[in-house]
Motif scaffolding. Sequence first.
Motif, PDB file in Angstrom:
ATOM      1  N   UNK A 101       0.835  -1.195   0.000  1.00  0.00           N
ATOM      2  CA  UNK A 101       0.000   0.000   0.000  1.00  0.00           C
ATOM      3  C   UNK A 101       0.876   1.254   0.000  1.00  0.00           C
ATOM      4  N   UNK A 102       0.280   2.319  -0.487  1.00  0.00           N
ATOM      5  CA  UNK A 102       0.879   3.638  -0.296  1.00  0.00           C
ATOM      6  C   UNK A 102       0.135   4.295   0.855  1.00  0.00           C
ATOM      7  N   UNK A 103       0.852   4.847   1.777  1.00  0.00           N
ATOM      8  CA  UNK A 103       0.214   5.399   2.970  1.00  0.00           C
ATOM      9  C   UNK A 103       0.688   6.830   3.196  1.00  0.00           C
ATOM     10  N   UNK A 104      -0.246   7.706   3.581  1.00  0.00           N
ATOM     11  CA  UNK A 104       0.144   9.057   3.963  1.00  0.00           C
ATOM     12  C   UNK A 104       0.407   9.059   5.460  1.00  0.00           C
ATOM     13  N   UNK A 105       1.618   9.424   5.856  1.00  0.00           N
ATOM     14  CA  UNK A 105       1.958   9.410   7.279  1.00  0.00           C
ATOM     15  C   UNK A 105       1.411  10.637   8.011  1.00  0.00           C
ATOM     16  N   UNK A 106       0.805  11.526   7.248  1.00  0.00           N
ATOM     17  CA  UNK A 106       0.216  12.698   7.891  1.00  0.00           C
ATOM     18  C   UNK A 106      -1.255  12.475   8.215  1.00  0.00           C
ATOM     19  N   UNK A 107      -2.022  12.001   7.214  1.00  0.00           N
ATOM     20  CA  UNK A 107      -3.467  11.880   7.444  1.00  0.00           C
ATOM     21  C   UNK A 107      -3.952  10.444   7.447  1.00  0.00           C
ATOM     22  N   UNK A 108      -3.087   9.506   7.090  1.00  0.00           N
ATOM     23  CA  UNK A 108      -3.492   8.115   7.124  1.00  0.00           C
ATOM     24  C   UNK A 108      -4.158   7.628   5.842  1.00  0.00           C
ATOM     25  N   UNK A 109      -4.210   8.478   4.807  1.00  0.00           N
ATOM     26  CA  UNK A 109      -4.771   8.068   3.514  1.00  0.00           C
ATOM     27  C   UNK A 109      -4.049   6.825   3.007  1.00  0.00           C
ATOM     28  N   UNK A 110      -4.816   5.868   2.469  1.00  0.00           N
ATOM     29  CA  UNK A 110      -4.229   4.615   1.994  1.00  0.00           C
ATOM     30  C   UNK A 110      -4.667   4.351   0.564  1.00  0.00           C
ATOM     31  N   UNK A 111      -3.718   3.934  -0.268  1.00  0.00           N
ATOM     32  CA  UNK A 111      -4.068   3.552  -1.637  1.00  0.00           C
ATOM     33  C   UNK A 111      -3.276   2.305  -2.001  1.00  0.00           C
ATOM     34  N   UNK A 112      -3.794   1.552  -2.947  1.00  0.00           N
ATOM     35  CA  UNK A 112      -3.066   0.398  -3.447  1.00  0.00           C
ATOM     36  C   UNK A 112      -1.798   0.885  -4.140  1.00  0.00           C
ATOM     37  N   UNK A 113      -0.685   0.185  -3.956  1.00  0.00           N
ATOM     38  CA  UNK A 113       0.551   0.609  -4.603  1.00  0.00           C
ATOM     39  C   UNK A 113       0.418   0.401  -6.113  1.00  0.00           C
ATOM     40  N   UNK A 114       0.754   1.415  -6.904  1.00  0.00           N
ATOM     41  CA  UNK A 114       0.594   1.291  -8.361  1.00  0.00           C
ATOM     42  C   UNK A 114       1.721   0.454  -8.978  1.00  0.00           C
ATOM     43  N   UNK A 115       1.429  -0.181 -10.096  1.00  0.00           N
ATOM     44  CA  UNK A 115       2.475  -0.931 -10.794  1.00  0.00           C
ATOM     45  C   UNK A 115       3.037  -0.106 -11.942  1.00  0.00           C
ATOM     46  N   UNK A 116       2.312   0.937 -12.305  1.00  0.00           N
ATOM     47  CA  UNK A 116       2.830   1.875 -13.308  1.00  0.00           C
ATOM     48  C   UNK A 116       2.459   3.291 -12.886  1.00  0.00           C
ATOM     49  N   UNK A 117       3.091   4.252 -13.529  1.00  0.00           N
ATOM     50  CA  UNK A 117       2.873   5.631 -13.126  1.00  0.00           C
ATOM     51  C   UNK A 117       1.406   6.019 -13.317  1.00  0.00           C
ATOM     52  N   UNK A 118       0.770   6.533 -12.266  1.00  0.00           N
ATOM     53  CA  UNK A 118      -0.641   6.924 -12.397  1.00  0.00           C
ATOM     54  C   UNK A 118      -0.848   8.050 -13.418  1.00  0.00           C
ATOM     55  N   UNK A 119       0.210   8.814 -13.700  1.00  0.00           N
ATOM     56  CA  UNK A 119       0.096   9.936 -14.635  1.00  0.00           C
ATOM     57  C   UNK A 119       0.315   9.481 -16.073  1.00  0.00           C
ATOM     58  N   UNK A 120       1.551   8.978 -16.343  1.00  0.00           N
ATOM     59  CA  UNK A 120       1.897   8.686 -17.735  1.00  0.00           C
ATOM     60  C   UNK A 120       1.810   7.208 -18.074  1.00  0.00           C
ATOM     61  N   UNK A 121       1.405   6.405 -17.099  1.00  0.00           N
ATOM     62  CA  UNK A 121       1.206   4.965 -17.293  1.00  0.00           C
ATOM     63  C   UNK A 121       2.497   4.205 -17.627  1.00  0.00           C
ATOM     64  N   UNK A 122       3.637   4.841 -17.441  1.00  0.00           N
ATOM     65  CA  UNK A 122       4.902   4.147 -17.690  1.00  0.00           C
ATOM     66  C   UNK A 122       5.161   3.150 -16.560  1.00  0.00           C
ATOM     67  N   UNK A 123       5.590   1.935 -16.880  1.00  0.00           N
ATOM     68  CA  UNK A 123       5.824   0.952 -15.813  1.00  0.00           C
ATOM     69  C   UNK A 123       7.116   1.224 -15.030  1.00  0.00           C
ATOM     70  N   UNK A 124       7.872   2.207 -15.436  1.00  0.00           N
ATOM     71  CA  UNK A 124       9.171   2.456 -14.797  1.00  0.00           C
ATOM     72  C   UNK A 124       9.082   3.187 -13.466  1.00  0.00           C
ATOM     73  N   UNK A 125       7.988   3.021 -12.769  1.00  0.00           N
ATOM     74  CA  UNK A 125       7.862   3.715 -11.480  1.00  0.00           C
ATOM     75  C   UNK A 125       8.692   2.977 -10.437  1.00  0.00           C
TER      76      UNK A 125
END
Length: 757
Positions: free
Chosen positions: A489-513
């Motif tokens: 997961x990706x977690x915000x240590x400030x507010x606790x927001x949680x998201x699934x860890x991406x396998x590619x860039x959420x912006x440009x969709x490149x897998x090189x993240x």
Amino acid sequence: MSSLELQSTEFALEVQGGRFVRVILDDSGSRVFDYAVPEGVEVARGCRVRVPVRRRTVLGTVLEVTTATEASGVRFVAEVLKSDAGVNPALLELAVWMADYYACPLENALRAVLPQVIRKLEMTHQERQAVRLVEMPADEILASLEKRAPLQLAALRALEAEPGLMAVADLAKRTDASHAVVRALEKKGWVAVESQRVDRDPTRHEQFIEAPPLALNAEQEVVFHKVCEALVPRAPDAAAPKPFLLHGVTGSGKTEIYLQAIQRVLEQGRSAIMLVPEISLTPQTVERFKSRFAATQHEVAVLHSHLSEGERHDEWHRIRSGKARIVIGARSAVFAPVEKLGLIVVDEEHEPSYKQEESPRYHGRDIAVLRGFMERCAVLLGSATPSLESYHNVKLGKYDLLTIKTRVDDKKLPYIRIVDMRMESKKQSAIISSKLLTALQQRIERREQSILFLNRRGFSTSMLCEKCGNVCQCPNCSVSLTFHKAANRLVCHTCGYIALAPTKCPECKDPGIRQQGTGTERVEDVVQKLFPKAVVRRLDADVLQRKAAFRETLAEFRVGKIDILVGTQMIAKGLHFPNVTLVGIINADLGLHLPDFRAGERTFQLLTQVAGRAGRGDVEGEVFVQSFTPFSPAIQFSRHHDFEGFWEQEIDFRRQWNYPPFTHLVLLSIRSPHQGRGELSAQTLAKRIAEDAPPGLILSEATPAPLEKSHGQFRFHLMLRTKSVPRLSRYLRAILDKLPFPEDVIVTVDVDAYQLM
Ligand code: ADP
Ligand code: ZN
């Protein structure tokens, strides 16, 4: 005094020459009203009362008892609660002082000095049925019972064997005698059933073996002697003793001195409060106290944030009733309702966690000093790395300095090596330098233990797209999201927001993240791969989410089942493990470059504390400090265990820039979900403050906070510095009460602020 139910709540206009009380109502924005007190009813400052408000009654606290009132239509107090549910007068005074100094509503200050569970009267004592033998029947009767009612006989025999009260439930466990059996025995007059109060004791499942006081060494003896001089009970009109600052290196036996001083206070028939940072209020600390006072274990009360409501309620009442005379607890224990206070100890007095980060934003150490002054009792602040504030107070002659320069039994302070990571970073395993690697290897071979410290949890600190440069950000905060590998997961240590860890860039969709930066999870991972046979464990807030994990891991570490312990500041404080001979600080620069004038001080303190975990046993300890800025003063002075040196250069900087301890820093924080409104409000406020500012006030411009956005709120700061807090606080309150801010703008005042982000 029992609780008084008073019938009459009608208007008491005619009361003349009577008594009135000024009552602050609960949960009503600090509203204060006068009420009349019916004749014959006892009431005092701090009493909790039920009073009529329109057609209801509400709870409130008596601020004053008077003989006159200017109010019209005064009504009678409906009920005065039992006096043991109230605020004692000394604490009431403390609350009034806090409201004034910290510019907070009196209501909030009162909430701090009386725990919610007591205030709201939602909890009662736990009672249980207990049974006691009154008279053993004659032998013939017993003989007849054998066939007719064997359970009755068994119950009688069990009670005979153990005189005194036995819980009915315990009796049932031992003999299978049910409640019905007990009732039958009661009818015949052989036993009596009573209800018995049981305290919900947070340590009820533990056994403590008595640990007698140690013979103090020469340095400890000198310190102890001085402290004892201040422990002599004072005449009511005598001045308060000067607080002590005990500066003793890590492992110098400070805690032993606290224990013996508390013992002395107990012998005088008085009580003591011992404050420790929440983080070091470990089972180990509690055990040390409970064991020392094992003979009178019920006299030790423990207050911390993990107590159940019931436990908190009972511990508070044990203290209030005088049954418990030693209180050990975190920050808020400074408000423990002890009477005849003889001593307050504040261990690790430099710890920022003594500062409460919500209203009332008080500092536990400062309150301890004030309470000591008000109740004329001794105050002992201790640390291996005193805060600049406290050390400054020594220089001003406000505190007396006590020093211990050597560790107990002349154990050497650990040898500290600084590793210049600029030389290492090109190698593949940039997390662990080759020197630290070799040292770890040696410890594993010698079956000694190591601690690796990194004050950042998670696996990597951010995820970066190599193609478009996008970094995964929290939608609510101006921080990047931390990757947690185990949870994926990706977690915000400030507010606790949680998201699934991406396998590619959420912006440009490149897998090189890819993952950037290092957290404890990655350190654990890397170290485990480097030493596949070693037992590596991690302790940080993520691990702590599994209840009891902290305890278990510490216990395993203590008995030597773990070779390498990786952790955050959770493992930096107060822990004592004799077999730890190596401490590695993975990145000493974290925190050093924050936009906070205390960054250097905090780094110095943290490095010294972490290093202090090494070499507390027979083998000398070694510490590796990895850094990209190895020549910064905080690192260099901690390397040489040179507090004085650090102090000299740091205090110069503070003087030059008018920072605390030369001024008090008051931080106004303005938050709004709407950036423009937040900014405008901050500017308006700055202008208004400048208009009529008290002399000597240093007012900085309204700026975006270093953490510009958090929890979906835009944040702005106004930093004020002053020499006289109460005057500024009153001035600010007058302004804030009048200035109309938009509804979605929140303004908070933080006096003596520590959290500047
Ligand atoms: P500090 O609080 O300064 O870090 P502690 O009080 O925890 O130091 O002492 C470190 C260790 O030394 C503890 O294990 C403690 O039991 C032991 N110790 C303290 N004082 C003495 C003494 N006078 N003689 C022998 N051992 C001592
Ligand atoms: Zn966030």
